[in-house]
Motif scaffolding. Sequence first.
Motif, mmCIF file in Angstrom:
data_model
loop_
_atom_site.group_PDB
_atom_site.id
_atom_site.type_symbol
_atom_site.label_atom_id
_atom_site.label_comp_id
_atom_site.label_asym_id
_atom_site.label_seq_id
_atom_site.Cartn_x
_atom_site.Cartn_y
_atom_site.Cartn_z
ATOM 1 N N GLN A 1 0.844 -1.184 0.000
ATOM 2 C CA GLN A 1 0.000 0.000 0.000
ATOM 3 C C GLN A 1 0.879 1.232 0.000
ATOM 4 O OE1 GLN A 1 -2.423 -0.262 3.459
ATOM 5 N NE2 GLN A 1 -3.731 -1.868 2.633
ATOM 6 N N ILE A 2 0.400 2.252 -0.639
ATOM 7 C CA ILE A 2 1.101 3.522 -0.646
ATOM 8 C C ILE A 2 0.444 4.405 0.400
ATOM 9 C CG2 ILE A 2 1.670 5.557 -1.992
ATOM 10 C CD1 ILE A 2 1.603 3.807 -4.482
ATOM 11 N N ASN A 3 1.241 4.831 1.341
ATOM 12 C CA ASN A 3 0.745 5.696 2.406
ATOM 13 C C ASN A 3 0.957 7.140 1.952
ATOM 14 O OD1 ASN A 3 -0.115 6.836 4.715
ATOM 15 N ND2 ASN A 3 1.432 5.911 6.055
ATOM 16 N N ILE A 4 -0.126 7.863 1.689
ATOM 17 C CA ILE A 4 -0.002 9.223 1.151
ATOM 18 C C ILE A 4 0.025 10.300 2.232
ATOM 19 C CG2 ILE A 4 -1.083 8.580 -1.014
ATOM 20 C CD1 ILE A 4 -3.571 10.104 -0.033
ATOM 21 N N VAL A 5 -0.116 9.937 3.487
ATOM 22 C CA VAL A 5 -0.118 10.936 4.555
ATOM 23 C C VAL A 5 1.209 11.692 4.610
ATOM 24 C CG1 VAL A 5 -0.313 11.277 7.049
ATOM 25 C CG2 VAL A 5 -1.901 9.750 5.866
ATOM 26 N N PRO A 6 2.371 11.035 4.570
ATOM 27 C CA PRO A 6 3.620 11.809 4.559
ATOM 28 C C PRO A 6 3.753 12.696 3.322
ATOM 29 C CG PRO A 6 4.066 9.529 5.131
ATOM 30 C CD PRO A 6 2.642 9.595 4.683
ATOM 31 N N MET A 7 3.260 12.224 2.188
ATOM 32 C CA MET A 7 3.335 13.017 0.965
ATOM 33 C C MET A 7 2.476 14.287 1.096
ATOM 34 S SD MET A 7 2.588 11.948 -2.990
ATOM 35 C CE MET A 7 0.849 11.703 -2.752
ATOM 36 N N VAL A 8 1.303 14.166 1.697
ATOM 37 C CA VAL A 8 0.433 15.321 1.895
ATOM 38 C C VAL A 8 1.095 16.310 2.847
ATOM 39 C CG1 VAL A 8 -1.777 16.065 2.843
ATOM 40 C CG2 VAL A 8 -1.677 14.074 1.356
ATOM 41 N N ASP A 9 1.760 15.812 3.891
ATOM 42 C CA ASP A 9 2.468 16.692 4.816
ATOM 43 C C ASP A 9 3.561 17.476 4.103
ATOM 44 O OD1 ASP A 9 0.874 15.828 6.859
ATOM 45 O OD2 ASP A 9 2.341 14.408 7.683
ATOM 46 N N VAL A 10 4.309 16.798 3.254
ATOM 47 C CA VAL A 10 5.382 17.473 2.512
ATOM 48 C C VAL A 10 4.800 18.514 1.567
ATOM 49 C CG1 VAL A 10 7.192 17.114 0.782
ATOM 50 C CG2 VAL A 10 7.007 15.569 2.733
ATOM 51 N N ILE A 11 3.727 18.192 0.892
ATOM 52 C CA ILE A 11 3.105 19.144 -0.042
ATOM 53 C C ILE A 11 2.614 20.378 0.709
ATOM 54 C CG2 ILE A 11 1.106 19.489 -1.552
ATOM 55 C CD1 ILE A 11 1.552 16.626 -2.547
ATOM 56 N N PHE A 12 2.003 20.191 1.876
ATOM 57 C CA PHE A 12 1.547 21.347 2.648
ATOM 58 C C PHE A 12 2.720 22.186 3.144
ATOM 59 C CE2 PHE A 12 -2.686 19.217 3.439
ATOM 60 C CZ PHE A 12 -3.400 20.165 2.733
ATOM 61 N N ALA A 13 3.808 21.528 3.540
ATOM 62 C CA ALA A 13 4.986 22.279 3.983
ATOM 63 C C ALA A 13 5.559 23.110 2.839
ATOM 64 C CB ALA A 13 6.037 21.315 4.528
ATOM 65 N N VAL A 14 5.632 22.551 1.644
ATOM 66 C CA VAL A 14 6.139 23.289 0.483
ATOM 67 C C VAL A 14 5.193 24.438 0.133
ATOM 68 C CG1 VAL A 14 6.639 23.092 -1.990
ATOM 69 C CG2 VAL A 14 7.461 21.353 -0.409
ATOM 70 N N LEU A 15 3.894 24.193 0.193
ATOM 71 C CA LEU A 15 2.910 25.235 -0.105
ATOM 72 C C LEU A 15 3.046 26.401 0.879
ATOM 73 C CD1 LEU A 15 0.377 26.137 -1.699
ATOM 74 C CD2 LEU A 15 -0.972 24.967 0.042
ATOM 75 N N ILE A 16 3.181 26.104 2.149
ATOM 76 C CA ILE A 16 3.333 27.161 3.156
ATOM 77 C C ILE A 16 4.624 27.933 2.929
ATOM 78 C CG2 ILE A 16 3.733 27.555 5.624
ATOM 79 C CD1 ILE A 16 1.681 25.298 6.125
ATOM 80 N N PHE A 17 5.693 27.222 2.575
ATOM 81 C CA PHE A 17 6.962 27.897 2.292
ATOM 82 C C PHE A 17 6.802 28.904 1.161
ATOM 83 C CE2 PHE A 17 10.707 28.028 -0.454
ATOM 84 C CZ PHE A 17 11.614 28.637 0.404
ATOM 85 N N PHE A 18 6.156 28.502 0.067
ATOM 86 C CA PHE A 18 5.998 29.416 -1.060
ATOM 87 C C PHE A 18 5.054 30.573 -0.735
ATOM 88 C CE2 PHE A 18 7.622 25.850 -3.667
ATOM 89 C CZ PHE A 18 8.703 26.525 -4.215
ATOM 90 N N MET A 19 4.034 30.330 0.066
ATOM 91 C CA MET A 19 3.132 31.420 0.448
ATOM 92 C C MET A 19 3.867 32.461 1.282
ATOM 93 S SD MET A 19 -0.334 29.233 1.254
ATOM 94 C CE MET A 19 -1.012 30.502 2.265
ATOM 95 N N VAL A 20 4.629 32.023 2.252
ATOM 96 C CA VAL A 20 5.367 32.954 3.109
ATOM 97 C C VAL A 20 6.444 33.674 2.294
ATOM 98 C CG1 VAL A 20 6.928 33.088 5.095
ATOM 99 C CG2 VAL A 20 4.853 31.716 5.229
ATOM 100 N N SER A 21 7.116 32.942 1.424
ATOM 101 C CA SER A 21 8.157 33.555 0.596
ATOM 102 C C SER A 21 7.583 34.618 -0.323
ATOM 103 C CB SER A 21 8.858 32.494 -0.245
ATOM 104 O OG SER A 21 9.479 31.549 0.569
ATOM 105 N N SER A 22 6.443 34.342 -0.930
ATOM 106 C CA SER A 22 5.860 35.319 -1.846
ATOM 107 C C SER A 22 5.400 36.569 -1.107
ATOM 108 C CB SER A 22 4.703 34.706 -2.631
ATOM 109 O OG SER A 22 3.635 34.383 -1.759
#
Length: 142
Positions: free
Chosen positions: A12-33
């Motif tokens: 099985q592919i556990n997507i919870v860590p992937m979602v956490d990483v995507i949210f962290a990257v999204l927050i980084f770009f929002m704060v940076s912009s």
Amino acid sequence: MNLPDEPETRTQINIVPMVDVIFAVLIFFMVSSLYLTRSQQSLPVNLPTGTTGEESGPTQNTLTVVMQREGGLFLGTQPTTLDALPEAIQVRRVGTQTVVVVIRADTQVPHGQVVAVMDRLRSIPGVQIGIAIQPPSLEPSL
């Protein structure tokens, strides 16, 4: 010899860590912009304080003229001269819409230089002028 059959486990592919990483990257770009838009507004100057100023957010038709204490004149972050200022504003103008030009003058800039820039800006049709101020500090008085 008979070996017991091992039950096949389904991978099985556990997507919870992937979602956490995507949210962290999204927050980084929002704060940076947010930081980039604030840092590109203009050059740092020591603005005069005022209590009756009105908050105006940046719009597409807003340009900033920065007047530094040392005598530097900038349109946004690009250096310019008083004579080249009207042409530089016309180049940055979008269509025939009204352009709001905010003057960010250091407190040490002589009044006559600010008036000269304002006079030059008023000669451009379709330009409204604003003066940037620093709101008073919110320190509690003792």
